[in-house]
Design an enzyme around this catalytic site. Structure first.
Site, PDB file in Angstrom:
ATOM      1  N   HIS A  97       0.775  -1.171   0.126  1.00 13.44           N
ATOM      2  CA  HIS A  97       0.145  -0.018   0.078  1.00 13.44           C
ATOM      3  C   HIS A  97       0.788   1.318   0.138  1.00 13.44           C
ATOM      4  O   HIS A  97       1.962   1.110   0.366  1.00 13.44           O
ATOM      5  CB  HIS A  97      -1.070   0.008   1.317  1.00 13.44           C
ATOM      6  CG  HIS A  97      -0.209   0.269   2.729  1.00 13.44           C
ATOM      7  ND1 HIS A  97       0.562  -0.635   3.244  1.00 13.44           N
ATOM      8  CD2 HIS A  97      -0.192   1.409   3.248  1.00 13.44           C
ATOM      9  CE1 HIS A  97       1.214  -0.265   4.228  1.00 13.44           C
ATOM     10  NE2 HIS A  97       0.754   1.174   4.432  1.00 13.44           N
TER      11      HIS A  97
ATOM     12  N   ARG B 187       8.137  -8.315  16.190  1.00 10.11           N
ATOM     13  CA  ARG B 187       8.542  -7.067  15.762  1.00 10.11           C
ATOM     14  C   ARG B 187       7.571  -5.774  16.017  1.00 10.11           C
ATOM     15  O   ARG B 187       6.601  -5.968  16.067  1.00 10.11           O
ATOM     16  CB  ARG B 187       8.666  -7.157  14.116  1.00 10.11           C
ATOM     17  CG  ARG B 187       9.090  -5.986  13.388  1.00 10.11           C
ATOM     18  CD  ARG B 187       9.308  -5.938  11.802  1.00 10.11           C
ATOM     19  NE  ARG B 187       9.542  -4.776  11.254  1.00 10.11           N
ATOM     20  CZ  ARG B 187       8.878  -3.759  10.687  1.00 10.11           C
ATOM     21  NH1 ARG B 187       7.328  -4.173  10.584  1.00 10.11           N
ATOM     22  NH2 ARG B 187       9.022  -2.812  10.135  1.00 10.11           N
TER      23      ARG B 187
END
Length: 369
Positions: free
Chosen positions: A238, A304
């Site tokens: 995106h 993460r």
């Protein structure tokens, strides 16, 4: 021109509990991405070679550093819209504490996190994989988003007030830390706007003045380990609809940028901030600078996390390029708009992807007759 797509609302949303899903033999089909978008089992993509930009030298008025920085950012933003900044002046202590609080929040029991659950149509709050918004191509992540107004004033809710009202008095310090972090990000973004204005030839103050009273968004991203990381994505491909994204990664890699039709990894650097152009600034530059196409992958072993500050204009500002960036050779590409109208489009009518700004422009022209 791509048609306006309604988000794929799920009438019976899936519950995303990464700790439980890790013990399953396969991830649910809602998290499996199409073959042309999933990362697959290929080797790690090549790292993107981008010279870090010395922001400190530019802001200090060093003519050699300023010329070098303007040249580097111009080349990067014309090509792919991505760069790194060093010597940014943001406290390492503040960045460290902000990362520690990401661990704290996403380590809370689910009922505690749900106190801040995102409401339908709102960009603020806690979201577990956007399971309430979409039914397919779900991202393998949790997020916590909240607003930040640089305008201040009695009507503006501070970050501290938001967390106290949402999560309780125990979150006052949490809110204060992110209030300080957002203030530091605004200062950093205004410096970057000086650099962008200089590189585009409209002067250092044009975009800096435009974003002085910004109404921005802060997002904490958490990507849990996934048992089948080759089938899913932490964030799908995106372009960000906002003006500018300033990201700080932890030590775990996962961010990838598409350059010349090849995915490149962005290696973590604790001393640098990752900066990418968003759709709103692409419109402000009249398409000269490119909104950066990117995604996030996950792994099977290590969580993460990242800190993302999304710079957005003040709500009543009209997004329109300066006259110096419009010519017969480079005519107007996008219609005038305000940030709230683009935000509404991405929250209620369209799932942000690689064609958001084109789809929004088409929708806006139809809406305005």
């Amino acid at each position: 021109m791509p048609p306006t797509r309604q988000p794929e609302l799920d009438p019976d949303p899936l519950s995303f509990n990464a700790a439980l899903l890790r013990r399953e033999p396969a991830i649910p089909p809602q998290f499996i991405w199409p073959d042309h978008e999933k990362p697959g089992a290929a080797t790690e993509p090549p790292p993107l070679s981008v010279p870090p930009i010395d922001l400190g030298g530019f802001l200090a008025g060093d003519p050699v550093a300023a010329a070098a920085a303007a040249r580097l950012v111009y080349d990067a933003c014309r090509r792919h819209g991505f760069f790194l900044v060093m010597n940014h002046g943001v406290s390492s202590r503040l960045v460290k504490e902000a990362h520690e609080l990401v661990d704290y929040f996403f380590g809370l029991p689910e009922p505690e996190k749900l106190k801040a659950a995102r409401k339908t149509g709102d960009h603020r709050g806690y979201a577990s994989s956007f399971t309430g918004r979409f039914s397919a191509k779900l991202p393998w992540k949790e997020t916590l988003s909240f607003g930040y107004s640089a305008c201040g004033g009695s009507a503006a809710e501070t970050v501290e007030e938001y967390f106290v009202s949402t999560m309780g008095e125990d979150f006052r310090h949490f809110g204060r830390v992110y209030e300080e972090y957002c203030k530091a990000m605004t200062g950093l973004c205004l410096g970057i706007m000086e650099l962008l204005g200089t590189s585009l030839g409209v002067g250092p103050t044009h975009f800096k003045d435009f974003f002085q009273g910004n109404d921005s968004i802060m997002r904490l991203n958490y990507y849990p380990p996934c048992p089948e990381p080759n089938l899913t994505l932490g964030t799908g491909p995106h372009c960000d609809p906002i003006s500018l994204t300033v990201l700080h990664q932890d030590h775990v890699g996962g961010l990838q940028v598409l350059v010349d039709d090849v995915w490149h990894s962005i290696l973590p650097n604790p001393d640098a901030f990752v900066v990418n152009i968003g759709d709103t600034f692409m419109a402000l530059s009249n398409g000269i600078y490119k909104s950066c196409l990117h995604r996030a992958v996950v792994n099977s072993q290590t969580p993460r996390k990242s800190l993302a500050f999304f710079l957005c204009p003040k709500m009543d500002k009209v997004v329109s390029p300066p006259n110096g960036l419009v010519s017969s050779e480079n005519p107007r590409i996008y219609p005038d708009f305000t940030w709230p109208s683009l935000l509404e489009f991405t929250q209620k009518h369209y799932r942000a992807d690689t064609k958001t700004l084109d789809a929004f422009s088409h929708w806006l022209r139809l809406k305005n007759g």
